[in-house]
Design a protein around this motif. Structure first.
Motif, mmCIF file in Angstrom:
data_model
loop_
_atom_site.group_PDB
_atom_site.id
_atom_site.type_symbol
_atom_site.label_atom_id
_atom_site.label_comp_id
_atom_site.label_asym_id
_atom_site.label_seq_id
_atom_site.Cartn_x
_atom_site.Cartn_y
_atom_site.Cartn_z
ATOM 1 N N GLY A 55 0.894 -1.087 0.101
ATOM 2 C CA GLY A 55 0.092 0.050 -0.011
ATOM 3 C C GLY A 55 0.940 1.298 0.092
ATOM 4 N N ARG A 56 0.210 2.343 -0.220
ATOM 5 C CA ARG A 56 0.907 3.623 -0.642
ATOM 6 C C ARG A 56 1.629 4.381 0.790
ATOM 7 N NH1 ARG A 56 -2.492 7.199 -4.809
ATOM 8 N NH2 ARG A 56 -2.164 5.767 -6.499
ATOM 9 N N LYS A 57 0.900 3.894 1.921
ATOM 10 C CA LYS A 57 1.227 4.631 3.146
ATOM 11 C C LYS A 57 2.555 3.926 3.483
ATOM 12 C CE LYS A 57 -3.422 5.382 5.174
ATOM 13 N NZ LYS A 57 -4.348 5.060 6.224
ATOM 14 N N LEU A 58 2.676 2.606 3.455
ATOM 15 C CA LEU A 58 4.036 1.986 3.890
ATOM 16 C C LEU A 58 4.891 2.269 2.775
ATOM 17 C CD1 LEU A 58 5.499 0.281 5.937
ATOM 18 C CD2 LEU A 58 4.747 -1.954 4.382
ATOM 19 N N GLY A 59 4.659 2.319 1.617
ATOM 20 C CA GLY A 59 5.420 2.934 0.727
ATOM 21 C C GLY A 59 5.927 4.459 0.796
ATOM 22 N N TYR A 60 5.251 5.172 1.255
ATOM 23 C CA TYR A 60 5.575 6.584 1.474
ATOM 24 C C TYR A 60 6.748 6.582 2.881
ATOM 25 C CZ TYR A 60 2.488 8.834 -1.725
ATOM 26 O OH TYR A 60 1.939 9.365 -3.109
ATOM 27 N N VAL A 61 6.189 5.546 4.073
ATOM 28 C CA VAL A 61 6.927 5.766 4.964
ATOM 29 C C VAL A 61 8.393 5.273 4.617
ATOM 30 C CG1 VAL A 61 7.279 4.256 7.258
ATOM 31 C CG2 VAL A 61 5.009 5.405 6.551
ATOM 32 N N LEU A 62 8.514 4.131 3.969
ATOM 33 C CA LEU A 62 9.775 3.566 3.597
ATOM 34 C C LEU A 62 10.507 4.550 2.761
ATOM 35 C CD1 LEU A 62 8.681 -0.107 3.004
ATOM 36 C CD2 LEU A 62 10.092 0.998 5.088
ATOM 37 N N LEU A 63 10.003 5.178 1.819
ATOM 38 C CA LEU A 63 10.537 5.990 0.956
ATOM 39 C C LEU A 63 11.210 7.283 2.024
ATOM 40 C CD1 LEU A 63 11.335 7.265 -1.804
ATOM 41 C CD2 LEU A 63 8.911 8.409 -1.689
ATOM 42 N N PHE A 64 10.425 7.695 2.798
ATOM 43 C CA PHE A 64 10.844 8.837 3.692
ATOM 44 C C PHE A 64 12.106 8.310 4.520
ATOM 45 C CE2 PHE A 64 10.885 10.722 7.957
ATOM 46 C CZ PHE A 64 11.256 11.909 7.444
ATOM 47 N N LEU A 65 11.870 6.942 4.849
ATOM 48 C CA LEU A 65 13.120 6.383 5.741
ATOM 49 C C LEU A 65 14.369 6.168 4.900
ATOM 50 C CD1 LEU A 65 10.961 3.779 8.100
ATOM 51 C CD2 LEU A 65 12.009 6.122 8.782
ATOM 52 N N SER A 66 14.236 5.803 3.541
ATOM 53 C CA SER A 66 15.211 5.510 2.914
ATOM 54 C C SER A 66 16.035 6.846 2.497
ATOM 55 C CB SER A 66 14.869 4.711 1.501
ATOM 56 O OG SER A 66 14.144 3.697 1.938
ATOM 57 N N ILE A 67 15.212 7.728 2.197
ATOM 58 C CA ILE A 67 15.865 9.132 1.928
ATOM 59 C C ILE A 67 16.916 9.597 2.990
ATOM 60 C CG2 ILE A 67 15.543 11.471 1.228
ATOM 61 C CD1 ILE A 67 13.023 10.532 -0.458
ATOM 62 N N SER A 68 16.117 9.476 4.378
ATOM 63 C CA SER A 68 16.662 9.729 5.687
ATOM 64 C C SER A 68 18.106 8.971 5.890
ATOM 65 C CB SER A 68 16.103 9.558 6.590
ATOM 66 O OG SER A 68 14.641 10.365 6.478
ATOM 67 N N VAL A 69 17.874 7.605 5.573
ATOM 68 C CA VAL A 69 19.205 6.961 5.949
ATOM 69 C C VAL A 69 20.348 7.190 4.935
ATOM 70 C CG1 VAL A 69 19.889 4.409 5.454
ATOM 71 C CG2 VAL A 69 18.139 4.837 6.734
ATOM 72 N N ILE A 70 19.919 7.349 3.464
ATOM 73 C CA ILE A 70 20.961 7.757 2.686
ATOM 74 C C ILE A 70 21.686 9.133 2.897
ATOM 75 C CG2 ILE A 70 21.273 8.410 0.148
ATOM 76 C CD1 ILE A 70 18.987 6.331 -0.619
ATOM 77 N N GLY A 71 20.529 10.095 3.406
ATOM 78 C CA GLY A 71 21.430 11.432 3.666
ATOM 79 C C GLY A 71 22.242 11.195 5.042
ATOM 80 N N ILE A 72 21.847 10.617 5.863
ATOM 81 C CA ILE A 72 22.597 10.218 7.226
ATOM 82 C C ILE A 72 23.942 9.745 6.833
ATOM 83 C CG2 ILE A 72 22.937 8.954 9.373
ATOM 84 C CD1 ILE A 72 20.107 9.371 9.652
ATOM 85 N N PHE A 73 23.890 8.594 5.791
ATOM 86 C CA PHE A 73 24.929 7.931 5.586
ATOM 87 C C PHE A 73 26.019 8.904 4.616
ATOM 88 C CE2 PHE A 73 27.261 5.872 1.780
ATOM 89 C CZ PHE A 73 28.125 4.841 2.432
#
Length: 323
Positions: free
Chosen positions: A108-126
């Motif tokens: 679903g889109r909700k989990l997709g948006y959550v994972l998209l936000f978390l992925s961008i955050s993790v890549i930014g932190i890295f």
């Protein structure tokens, strides 16, 4: 909806099989490279095997499989980015993209948006906290490590391509079904229009025949009235003729009108009164005026209204004037 569910079941099974094959190969290749890489691939291989067993036991558990892949996949990749700095994380971005696409497409889109936000955050932190450290720690890759990295990239690209292929397949199927539904609706509308035209013609014909039959009755009454010498009896015949004419006029208006269920009351009364006056034997010129706040009325109401107005007008003309 059924086709989409079948597609998700198919995706869950095929993806589990693909993951198991890819991570089994990568676990073998990374075993001779480093324990860090091997441990990550081994965990991914075990998760793939568990998901394959779940799908083998019951196809209806596909949502559970997708949740496992989406959440566990993100955790493994994020942990690898944050902790293991001695290995190249070039393919991890592709794996994150696979996780996000998979969540969007299946859960679903909700989990997709959550994972998209978390992925961008993790890549930014890295990038801001660990990239420089990794660059300093990296060593020149051996041929074996390059081959292993290439295998991993091919696997990641293949899975993303497979997801994209399924998305196109679903889009094509949805477009096909939409066109089929449109054609069905178009055919149904055409049939409904034809049926409506047939029924309209039939109703018009019925009103026309009723009007003709009433006209025949009027003609018969007039012929009978010619054989009567008594003025009183002729008056009774005329009253009956007026009443039948009032009903005949309704059916005439209906089959001439675009709307077969309602008539403008003003137009009907105007023609009715003129018809009554034409049938009367008065020589005087009579002025009348119609005032109504009602626009249109139906057949059920119009017949009694027409008969009432007929009686009122006929009696008015009969009794309103001396001699």
């Amino acid at each position: 909806e059924e086709a989409f569910e079948e597609l998700r079941v198919k995706l869950a099974f095929h993806m589990s099989l693909m993951f198991l094959c890819i991570f089994s190969i990568l676990s073998y290749t990374r075993y001779f490279e480093s324990m860090e890489s091997f441990s990550m691939m081994a965990v991914a291989m075990i998760i793939s095997a568990i998901c394959l067993v779940i799908m083998k036991s019951n196809n209806n558990n596909y949502l559970l499989v997708f949740y496992i892949y989406s959440i566990c996949g993100y955790i493994i990749i994020a942990f690898s980015l944050m902790v293991y700095h001695s290995r190249i994380h070039l393919v991890d971005v592709l794996w994150l993209m696979t996780v996000v696409f998979l969540a969007f497409f299946t859960v679903g889109r909700k989990l997709g948006y959550v994972l998209l936000f978390l992925s961008i955050s993790v890549i930014g932190i890295f990038i801001f906290l660990h990239l420089n450290t990794q660059v300093l720690m990296l060593k020149e890759l051996t041929m074996y490590q390059k081959i292993s990295l290439l295998i991993e990239m091919i696997g990641a690209f293949s899975l993303n391509f497979y997801l994209f292929y399924l998305f196109l397949e679903l889009h094509s199927y949805s477009e096909k079904k939409l066109l089929e539904s449109y054609d069905k609706v178009k055919d149904q509308n055409t049939k409904i229009l034809l049926q409506n035209e047939e029924k309209t013609m039939l109703v018009r014909e019925i009103h026309h025949r009723v009007k003709n039959n009433l006209q025949i009755v009027v003609s018969l009454l007039r012929m009978q009235s010619q054989e009567v010498d008594s003025p009183e009896l002729r008056g009774l015949f005329q009253e009956s003729i007026n009443r039948i004419m009032a009903m005949s006029l309704i059916h005439q208006k209906l089959y001439q009108n675009d709307n077969l269920s309602q008539i403008r009351i003003g137009d009907y009364l105007d023609e009715l009164i003129r018809e009554i006056m034409n049938l009367s034997f008065m020589e005087q010129s009579v002025h009348y005026e119609i005032k109504t706040e009602v626009g249109k009325i139906g057949l059920k109401t119009l017949i009694p209204v027409g008969l009432l107005v007929n009686e009122l007008v006929a009696n008015s003309m009969k009794h309103a004037f001396d001699d």
